[in-house]
Design a protein around this motif. Structure first.
Motif, PDB file in Angstrom:
ATOM      1  N   ILE A   1      11.019  41.766  20.245  1.00 58.33           N
ATOM      2  CA  ILE A   1      12.442  42.013  20.659  1.00 58.33           C
ATOM      3  C   ILE A   1      13.243  40.859  20.890  1.00 58.33           C
ATOM      4  CG2 ILE A   1      13.617  42.930  22.936  1.00 58.33           C
ATOM      5  CD1 ILE A   1      11.527  44.896  23.207  1.00 58.33           C
ATOM      6  N   GLY A   2      14.325  40.546  20.154  1.00 60.03           N
ATOM      7  CA  GLY A   2      14.997  39.536  20.489  1.00 60.03           C
ATOM      8  C   GLY A   2      14.855  38.663  18.878  1.00 60.03           C
ATOM      9  N   HIS A   3      16.154  38.452  18.192  1.00 60.04           N
ATOM     10  CA  HIS A   3      16.040  37.757  17.106  1.00 60.04           C
ATOM     11  C   HIS A   3      16.865  36.478  17.241  1.00 60.04           C
ATOM     12  CE1 HIS A   3      16.406  37.310  12.384  1.00 60.04           C
ATOM     13  NE2 HIS A   3      15.284  36.998  12.835  1.00 60.04           N
ATOM     14  N   GLY A   4      16.575  35.544  18.091  1.00 61.56           N
ATOM     15  CA  GLY A   4      16.970  34.271  18.268  1.00 61.56           C
ATOM     16  C   GLY A   4      16.238  33.275  17.643  1.00 61.56           C
TER      17      GLY A   4
ATOM     18  N   ARG B   1      21.485  28.110  17.521  1.00 66.30           N
ATOM     19  CA  ARG B   1      22.131  27.972  18.583  1.00 66.30           C
ATOM     20  C   ARG B   1      22.423  26.643  19.263  1.00 66.30           C
ATOM     21  NH1 ARG B   1      22.805  32.736  20.827  1.00 66.30           N
ATOM     22  NH2 ARG B   1      20.681  33.560  20.340  1.00 66.30           N
ATOM     23  N   VAL B   2      21.520  25.802  18.700  1.00 63.09           N
ATOM     24  CA  VAL B   2      21.695  24.373  19.131  1.00 63.09           C
ATOM     25  C   VAL B   2      22.874  23.593  18.486  1.00 63.09           C
ATOM     26  CG1 VAL B   2      20.290  22.067  18.772  1.00 63.09           C
ATOM     27  CG2 VAL B   2      19.149  24.087  19.431  1.00 63.09           C
ATOM     28  N   HIS B   3      23.217  24.057  17.114  1.00 64.76           N
ATOM     29  CA  HIS B   3      24.433  23.470  16.700  1.00 64.76           C
ATOM     30  C   HIS B   3      25.634  24.636  16.727  1.00 64.76           C
ATOM     31  CE1 HIS B   3      20.962  21.047  14.933  1.00 64.76           C
ATOM     32  NE2 HIS B   3      21.916  20.026  15.212  1.00 64.76           N
TER      33      HIS B   3
ATOM     34  N   PRO C   1      16.178  33.144  32.531  1.00 61.91           N
ATOM     35  CA  PRO C   1      15.331  34.052  31.477  1.00 61.91           C
ATOM     36  C   PRO C   1      15.951  35.400  31.678  1.00 61.91           C
ATOM     37  CG  PRO C   1      13.976  33.075  33.529  1.00 61.91           C
ATOM     38  CD  PRO C   1      15.428  32.471  33.707  1.00 61.91           C
ATOM     39  N   ARG C   2      15.966  36.043  30.460  1.00 59.90           N
ATOM     40  CA  ARG C   2      16.246  37.494  30.152  1.00 59.90           C
ATOM     41  C   ARG C   2      14.783  38.201  30.484  1.00 59.90           C
ATOM     42  NH1 ARG C   2      20.605  39.143  26.063  1.00 59.90           N
ATOM     43  NH2 ARG C   2      20.447  40.926  27.279  1.00 59.90           N
ATOM     44  N   ASP C   3      14.737  38.483  31.718  1.00 56.05           N
ATOM     45  CA  ASP C   3      13.273  39.138  31.866  1.00 56.05           C
ATOM     46  C   ASP C   3      13.489  40.567  32.494  1.00 56.05           C
ATOM     47  OD1 ASP C   3      14.352  38.860  34.412  1.00 56.05           O
ATOM     48  OD2 ASP C   3      12.807  37.135  34.970  1.00 56.05           O
TER      49      ASP C   3
ATOM     50  N   TYR D   1      11.032  27.094  29.829  1.00 53.38           N
ATOM     51  CA  TYR D   1      11.640  25.802  28.948  1.00 53.38           C
ATOM     52  C   TYR D   1      13.004  26.038  28.502  1.00 53.38           C
ATOM     53  CZ  TYR D   1       7.355  23.110  29.581  1.00 53.38           C
ATOM     54  OH  TYR D   1       6.268  22.556  29.846  1.00 53.38           O
ATOM     55  N   GLY D   2      13.877  25.489  28.693  1.00 56.88           N
ATOM     56  CA  GLY D   2      15.378  25.798  28.052  1.00 56.88           C
ATOM     57  C   GLY D   2      15.575  24.988  26.771  1.00 56.88           C
ATOM     58  N   LEU D   3      14.573  24.459  26.232  1.00 56.46           N
ATOM     59  CA  LEU D   3      14.694  23.758  24.769  1.00 56.46           C
ATOM     60  C   LEU D   3      14.039  24.509  23.643  1.00 56.46           C
ATOM     61  CD1 LEU D   3      14.034  20.117  26.472  1.00 56.46           C
ATOM     62  CD2 LEU D   3      16.089  21.145  25.717  1.00 56.46           C
TER      63      LEU D   3
END
Ligand SMILES: Cc1cc2nc3c(=O)[nH]c(=O)nc-3n(C[C@H](O)[C@H](O)[C@H](O)COP(=O)(O)OP(=O)(O)OC[C@H]3O[C@@H](n4cnc5c(N)ncnc54)[C@H](O)[C@@H]3O)c2cc1C
Ligand code: SF4
Length: 841
Positions: A11-14, A48-50, A247-249, A293-295
């Motif tokens: 679940i989640g394609h980031g 997303r970083v860029h 966090p998306r929890d 962790y936000g990195l």
């Protein structure tokens, strides 16, 4: 009947989700499992970083992280725009928004974060945005059209990035930060102060130590301003909230999985949740060390860990390095290790030069182990310092922070790093693994190093045997001359367009570096009239490309003060003008020196004095001498035929004509010239980039001379030229040099490097062997026709003048760190205020 394959549902394609899929593919799991991915966004995983590079021309395709054909090749079913809505753990199945039901054997949550929006009144009004997805950026871009101002709530890493984006969209931009400094998580007080100063000098307004109490709306219900906690109200057309992420929890909470007190899906060292069939990785997970962790790098490591665990392999994620290096609004900011000196008994080694916005702090243990550091304004050494963390560096720590020329004898290269030093922290790749490859492409393919945040690419380049790459820098595979041709022929006037269209793939969408930015800035400036661009070096995007000197149209000196050099063409000056210079120097308390190039240099001006000094000089008929730029400086002259008994031509008139013709011309290096009235050569023309010596029948032209550190006598290019022939030949020579020289290459080295040397040069500029001469002359004609004085132009524009303040918040207040002491009836810098080896007070 064959057994159905075990099923993994992701679940989640980031960024982390995609990394997990790649980890599965690498381990052969895609062949043994059925894999389904539920993706909320309308497009597959992207970088997303860029994300911000989307505003500078990167497309969703450029940012895409999913190699073409990847899903098909590995038989992965990707459901776009169809988020998971419900997890039934007992039945082991997930229901998506479209109503489809997906049974699983293994469930992996990689749902990332959502931007936190503080619960202030008005936060949902039209004109309020967050900054997380491509869709968010599209919405901001659309709304910003025809609007003039924007504000970012939050002065952290993402807030600054968002502010840069708003400024790039043409909005007058302010940042509101609750903490007492910008980027409070990454940098310390000194670093925050350096950052603040530089960001304000770029025209952004920063409010620190204040919160947002309300988003104010106008009659149409749209955002019109903000009320701040200090009681003030500011106008703004648009607000971007960047006040942290959460966090998306929710899915996990709803199905009874353990979550942390402050959010985050609790996982063990193998990234397993409280249900053995469910993993959580990336920004949605609360790691075993109690952190979310936000990195991206820790997320990648979690992805690897979860993939290994599936196969029963031993791997644990117990914590990660929080090092970051970023370029925010064009300012390098990096922090690594124990940046805040939390280790008991740790010591600081600090270099602080607040005038140039550079702040470097290293944290070391009493026995010399490097524990961490903060770098602001110049983070070039980050790539080497971070891998040295935890060891005693091979040189004393102060040598690692002192700038070149201020007692830093050692240039620490990657060879100083041990083999086990981690060069790419995004993918945990060591120096040894990188050194086993031959090219950057190979490094990326085999180790993934350099494909994350990109901060290690420079060091990787230095480690590769193929350091023979002739490219200008890590951003461009082209030489300066090739880049010049690209800019000229494609008529490019935007740095971003040039980087994104012609930069190395890994540099595209980034912010460039300190090598290519001023180089491209100089190329655009020298071609400006021909390209139809503004010739004013501080217009729009061009301002951010310039070196410090060009940035303030004055030369920065040792203590952060500036010197001002008015043009005195040919060295000829009237008594009245001399008096004005004297009066200006006296009234502003400036140290005065006559230079070797027939100019008068006025030292010791503060940034906020510059416009007032120029105003006096411009009123008296002076203009900028461009002593700050890689541009034509002086055309020196002897007194010539008019006064001298030996003179055979009017050298002063010729010097004035040449200086006025080429003033403001930007080049790969500074240019100097001289005209002598006879062969006695009193003006020393043969030590100049182009020198002219009078003969009985005209002028001899010499080129490629240099009086600098490696002196070189100029070569005779042509003899007995008429005035018109001389000027035409110099036009061609200068433009050919500007077009083909390398960055920071003087005419002397250029001439020696030129294949065929002087003969080839003569063929090209005298005999037109390449058929270029008409073009070279036309380029110069454009330059001459469009020359404008940068000082005068700046004075006429209140917007441009706004950058000339020591403190944006207190215009008119002088910088207390710029101090002088007396010497020989004048002043000199008080260098004792520079801080070495202790915290800044
Ligand atoms: C502008 C910006 C700049 C950044 N710069 C840096 C940087 O320089 N360095 C750095 O290390 N990090 C940086 N980050 C952070 C980095 O992007 C994140 O750490 C990284 O994206 C986390 O990856 P992830 O896969 O955990 O989450 P994400 O990339 O956010 O992916 C999560 C995905 O899950 C989807 N999702 C959520 N719920 C569901 C559901 N129920 N069903 C289906 N899909 C769902 C989301 O829509 C999203 O697409 C930056 C972030 C931003 C926004
Ligand atoms: S170069 Fe010749 S003309 Fe010029 S000052 Fe010297 S002697 Fe006189």
């Amino acid at each position: 009947m064959t057994e159905p394959l075990p099923t993994i549902v992701l679940i989640g394609h980031g960024m982390v989700g995609q990394r997990y899929l790649e980890a599965l593919a690498e381990r052969g799991v895609t062949a043994t499992h059925r894999i389904t991915v539920l993706c909320e966004e309308p497009r597959p995983a992207y970088d997303r970083v860029h994300l911000t590079s989307y505003f500078s021309g990167s497309t969703a395709e450029d940012l895409s992280m999913t190699p073409a054909g990847f899903m098909e090749e590995h038989g992965i079913a990707l459901h776009l725009d169809d988020p998971a809505e419900h997890i039934d753990r007992a039945a082991r199945r997930v229901t998506s928004r479209s109503g489809q039901v997906f049974p699983y054997d293994v469930l992996v949550l990689a749902t990332g974060s959502y931007p936190f929006v503080p619960p202030v009144p008005g936060k949902d009004a039209p004109g309020c945005f967050v900054y997380r997805t491509i869709e968010d950026l599209l919405a901001i871009e659309e709304y910003a059209k025809d609007r003039g101002s924007g504000a970012v709530v939050g002065g952290g890493l993402l807030g600054l990035e968002a502010a840069g984006a708003l400024q790039g969209l043409g909005l007058a931009t302010r940042i509101v930060e609750f903490a007492p400094r910008l980027m409070p998580v990454q940098v310390d007080e000194g670093g925050g102060a350096a950052l603040l100063r530089t960001i304000e000098s770029m025209g952004l307004t920063v409010h620190t130590g204040v919160g947002t109490q309300e988003v104010v709306t106008g009659e149409d219900g749209h955002v019109s301003g903000m009320r701040l906690s200090d009681g003030s109200t500011v106008d703004t057309d648009l607000v971007v909230f960047s006040a942290g992420v959460r966090p998306r929890d929710q899915l996990a909470r709803d199905c009874g999985l353990d979550v942390g007190e402050r959010g985050g899906i609790a996982v063990d060292a193998r990234c397993r949740t409280s249900d053995a069939h469910v993993y959580a990785i990336g920004e949605c997970a609360l790691a075993v060390d109690g952190r979310v962790y936000g990195l991206v790098a820790p997320g990648y490591e979690m992805a690897e860990t979860a993939a290994d665990d599936l196969l029963g392999r031993e791997k644990e994620f117990t914590g990660a390095d929080l090092s970051t290096k970023l370029k925010l609004l064009g300012v390098d900011v990096a922090s690594f290790g124990d940046a805040h000196g939390a280790t008991p008994d740790s010591l600081d080694v600090v270099w602080s030069d607040s005038r140039s916005g550079v702040y470097k702090k290293l944290v070391v243990s009493p026995d010399g182990v490097l524990l961490g550091g903060v770098l602001v304004g110049d983070a070039d050494s980050y790539g080497l310092l971070r891998p040295l963390t935890g060891s005693v560096p091979p040189v004393a720590p102060e040598q690692l922070v002192l700038p070149a020329g201020v007692g830093a004898p050692v240039a620490l290269g990657p060879s100083a790093l041990p083999d086990h030093a981690v060069i790419c922290s995004c993918h945990n790749v060591t120096k040894k693994a990188i050194a086993a490859c031959d090219t950057l492409a190979e490094v990326k393919k085999c180790t993934k190093a350099g494909t994350g945040c990109g901060s290690c690419v420079k060091v990787i380049g230095q480690l590769l045997p193929a350091a023979t790459d002739k490219g200008l820098c890590g951003c461009f595979p082209f030489t300066r001359a090739e880049l010049y041709e690209i800019v000229r022929t494609r008529r490019l006037t935007s740095y971003e367009e040039i980087l994104d269209g012609h930069g190395r793939p890994e540099a595209r969408g980034g912010d460039g570096c300190e090598v290519c930015k001023p180089t491209v800035g100089s190329i655009i400036a020298s071609l400006a009239p021909t390209l139809g661009a503004s010739g004013y070096v501080l217009d729009g995007e061009q301002a951010a490309l310039q070196d410090t000197n060009d940035h303030f149209l004055a030369n920065m000196q040792r203590n952060g003060s500036y010197s001002v050099v008015p043009r005195i063409p040919g060295g000829e000056i009237t008594p009245d003008k001399l008096i004005v210079i004297g009066e200006v120097a006296r009234d502003f308390g400036l140290y005065t020196k006559i230079t070797g190039g027939q100019r008068i240099d006025l030292f010791g001006a503060s940034v906020d004095q510059l416009p007032r000094i120029w105003a006096r000089l411009v009123d008296a008929g002076f203009e900028s001498g461009h002593a700050y730029g890689k541009a034509l400086r002086t055309v020196k002259s002897c007194v010539g035929q008019t006064w001298c008994r030996y003179g055979v031509q009017d050298s002063v008139r010729m010097a004035i004509d040449l200086e006025l013709r080429y003033r403001g011309l930007r080049a790969p290096h500074k240019l100097k010239s001289a005209v002598s009235g006879c062969a006695r050569e009193c003006a020393e023309a043969q030590s100049k980039d182009f020198g002219v010596i009078a003969t009985a029948s005209g002028w001899n032209l010499y080129v490629g001379g240099n009086g600098g550190a490696t002196p070189r006598h100029a070569d005779l290019l042509a003899q007995d030229l008429s005035d018109a022939e001389l000027v035409r030949l110099i036009d061609r020579f200068l433009m050919f040099y500007i077009r083909t020289a390398d960055r920071l290459e003087r005419t002397s080295t250029w001439l020696e490097r030129l294949e065929g040397g002087l003969d080839h040069l003569r063929d090209v500029v005298v005999h037109d062997s390449l058929g270029l001469c008409a073009e070279l002359e036309a380029l110069m004609a454009d330059h001459v026709a469009h020359y404008r004085d940068e000082w005068a132009e700046t004075l006429q524009d209140p917007e441009r003048l706004r950058r000339f303040v020591s403190f944006v918040n207190a215009p008119g207040a002088p910088d207390p760190t710029v101090k002088f002491v007396p010497e020989r009836d004048q002043v000199k810098p008080d260098l004792a205020v520079l801080t070495i080896g202790g915290p800044v007070r």
